[in-house]
Write a protein that holds these residues in place. Sequence first.
Motif, mmCIF file in Angstrom:
data_model
loop_
_atom_site.group_PDB
_atom_site.id
_atom_site.type_symbol
_atom_site.label_atom_id
_atom_site.label_comp_id
_atom_site.label_asym_id
_atom_site.label_seq_id
_atom_site.Cartn_x
_atom_site.Cartn_y
_atom_site.Cartn_z
ATOM 1 N N UNK A 102 0.871 -1.168 0.000
ATOM 2 C CA UNK A 102 0.000 0.000 0.000
ATOM 3 C C UNK A 102 0.907 1.216 0.000
ATOM 4 N N UNK A 103 0.749 2.062 -1.007
ATOM 5 C CA UNK A 103 1.605 3.233 -1.155
ATOM 6 C C UNK A 103 0.736 4.482 -1.245
ATOM 7 N N UNK A 104 1.317 5.619 -0.862
ATOM 8 C CA UNK A 104 0.572 6.873 -0.992
ATOM 9 C C UNK A 104 0.937 7.552 -2.306
ATOM 10 N N UNK A 105 0.439 8.753 -2.511
ATOM 11 C CA UNK A 105 0.622 9.459 -3.772
ATOM 12 C C UNK A 105 2.087 9.761 -4.072
ATOM 13 N N UNK A 106 2.928 9.746 -3.033
ATOM 14 C CA UNK A 106 4.349 10.034 -3.220
ATOM 15 C C UNK A 106 5.201 8.780 -3.327
ATOM 16 N N UNK A 107 4.565 7.623 -3.237
ATOM 17 C CA UNK A 107 5.310 6.372 -3.309
ATOM 18 C C UNK A 107 5.780 5.856 -1.961
ATOM 19 N N UNK A 108 5.381 6.520 -0.868
ATOM 20 C CA UNK A 108 5.757 6.049 0.463
ATOM 21 C C UNK A 108 4.935 4.814 0.816
ATOM 22 N N UNK A 109 5.607 3.799 1.347
ATOM 23 C CA UNK A 109 4.937 2.538 1.679
ATOM 24 C C UNK A 109 4.251 2.659 3.031
ATOM 25 N N UNK A 110 2.960 2.332 3.069
ATOM 26 C CA UNK A 110 2.182 2.393 4.308
ATOM 27 C C UNK A 110 1.920 1.013 4.901
ATOM 28 N N UNK A 111 1.979 -0.030 4.098
ATOM 29 C CA UNK A 111 1.783 -1.394 4.584
ATOM 30 C C UNK A 111 2.286 -2.352 3.510
ATOM 31 N N UNK A 112 2.695 -3.556 3.952
ATOM 32 C CA UNK A 112 3.207 -4.552 3.010
ATOM 33 C C UNK A 112 2.758 -5.949 3.413
ATOM 34 N N UNK A 113 2.699 -6.832 2.443
ATOM 35 C CA UNK A 113 2.419 -8.251 2.673
ATOM 36 C C UNK A 113 3.254 -9.044 1.687
ATOM 37 N N UNK A 114 4.032 -10.017 2.199
ATOM 38 C CA UNK A 114 4.760 -10.901 1.292
ATOM 39 C C UNK A 114 4.272 -12.328 1.498
ATOM 40 N N UNK A 115 4.879 -13.277 0.775
ATOM 41 C CA UNK A 115 4.362 -14.645 0.829
ATOM 42 C C UNK A 115 4.555 -15.290 2.200
ATOM 43 N N UNK A 116 5.440 -14.762 3.021
ATOM 44 C CA UNK A 116 5.598 -15.309 4.368
ATOM 45 C C UNK A 116 4.397 -14.969 5.248
ATOM 46 N N UNK A 117 3.603 -13.983 4.839
ATOM 47 C CA UNK A 117 2.407 -13.618 5.586
ATOM 48 C C UNK A 117 1.160 -14.345 5.119
ATOM 49 N N UNK A 118 1.319 -15.298 4.187
ATOM 50 C CA UNK A 118 0.181 -16.051 3.668
ATOM 51 C C UNK A 118 0.025 -17.370 4.406
ATOM 52 N N UNK A 119 -1.203 -17.828 4.522
ATOM 53 C CA UNK A 119 -1.476 -19.148 5.093
ATOM 54 C C UNK A 119 -2.271 -19.958 4.074
ATOM 55 N N UNK A 120 -2.113 -21.273 4.139
ATOM 56 C CA UNK A 120 -2.802 -22.171 3.217
ATOM 57 C C UNK A 120 -4.155 -22.573 3.789
ATOM 58 N N UNK A 121 -5.205 -22.433 2.977
ATOM 59 C CA UNK A 121 -6.546 -22.838 3.358
ATOM 60 C C UNK A 121 -6.964 -24.041 2.517
ATOM 61 N N UNK A 122 -7.386 -25.102 3.177
ATOM 62 C CA UNK A 122 -7.839 -26.284 2.467
ATOM 63 C C UNK A 122 -9.202 -26.040 1.823
ATOM 64 N N UNK A 123 -9.567 -26.861 0.838
ATOM 65 C CA UNK A 123 -10.875 -26.695 0.196
ATOM 66 C C UNK A 123 -12.011 -26.752 1.215
ATOM 67 N N UNK A 124 -12.993 -25.885 0.989
ATOM 68 C CA UNK A 124 -14.136 -25.812 1.894
ATOM 69 C C UNK A 124 -15.346 -25.332 1.113
ATOM 70 N N UNK A 125 -16.423 -26.112 1.143
ATOM 71 C CA UNK A 125 -17.644 -25.790 0.423
ATOM 72 C C UNK A 125 -17.318 -25.554 -1.053
ATOM 73 N N UNK A 126 -17.624 -24.364 -1.571
ATOM 74 C CA UNK A 126 -17.403 -24.102 -2.998
ATOM 75 C C UNK A 126 -15.990 -23.620 -3.295
ATOM 76 N N UNK A 127 -15.188 -23.396 -2.270
ATOM 77 C CA UNK A 127 -13.834 -22.885 -2.461
ATOM 78 C C UNK A 127 -12.827 -24.027 -2.519
ATOM 79 N N UNK A 128 -11.866 -23.914 -3.433
ATOM 80 C CA UNK A 128 -10.806 -24.902 -3.525
ATOM 81 C C UNK A 128 -9.625 -24.528 -2.648
ATOM 82 N N UNK A 129 -8.444 -25.054 -2.973
ATOM 83 C CA UNK A 129 -7.229 -24.690 -2.250
ATOM 84 C C UNK A 129 -6.950 -23.201 -2.443
ATOM 85 N N UNK A 130 -6.572 -22.537 -1.346
ATOM 86 C CA UNK A 130 -6.328 -21.105 -1.413
ATOM 87 C C UNK A 130 -5.155 -20.713 -0.530
ATOM 88 N N UNK A 131 -4.557 -19.581 -0.871
ATOM 89 C CA UNK A 131 -3.603 -18.906 -0.007
ATOM 90 C C UNK A 131 -4.275 -17.630 0.477
#
Length: 275
Positions: A102-131
């Motif tokens: 998330x960046x502002x109009x000047x390019x300053x970073x306000x928040x970040x998420x990389x793949x280390x912040x992802x969790x694996x969700x198993x299939x559930x109801x109509x949803x398949x495998x997800x991150x």
Amino acid sequence: MNKKVFFIYGLLLLSGCSTFVDNQYKVAPAGKAVTQLEKAKQLPITMEKEIKIAVTAQTQVLDIYSIDSPGVIFDLPMVKNGLAINIEAEVNDSVFVPSAKVINQSGDIRAELDDEGLVYLKPRLADGNRLQGNIKVHPQIGDSSLYLVIFTDKDKLNETVAVSHPAKLDAEGRGNYFPEVGDIQVPRALTGKFSIEATALGARNNAQSIVLPALSATERPQQESVSFYHQAIRAAIADNDVDKAMGLLRDAEQLGITDADQVFRDAMKAQLDKK
């Protein structure tokens, strides 16, 4: 919460959805990477709605802010108490593993998420495998605009994502256990599908236009409330009810329970470690 799903196919032309596809959603010129934010195609956020995106070979390529991959940019609303954004990537034959800034109009970073912040969700109801990953952002003094940029880490395309084998999932559903069945390794890719949903922090479900005031420096949630929400979030995740856990997380944050997000993440990881 009943979700109305909008299908917006990754900054590209989408037939049959004239409500959302007009000139602003046309693809970037073929073969050219976007090197300036103001020249990138941007999508608006619809609060409290799940927005599905398909990143394809025609999606604009971003070469900004140390990003070098196809990417989607959202123009975020300026909500006083901030936004909580849930990101889920579909895992199929390959997976577009999302990173976000998330960046502002000047390019300053306000928040970040990389793949280390992802969790694996198993299939559930109509949803398949997800991150799944969550990112929170609060406007700061001087911010006139905020943008959510979703992309993938091009340097990790040789890596894979482990998902549960269908036979193992079937056995677990029947109360059995197949220790000899290993996980399936799914390759990462520059294309794929993901969804996002933005919620105003401090707003109750089904009342998204109401942004409650933040707690003052002298106000603190009572310990009974803190303990209740911590326990309820852990219990919901233990029951594999992620939607309920996320609802509890939003309510806890409304009350100023600042560590509820960490409790959510820790409970998700602990649940996955049991599998």
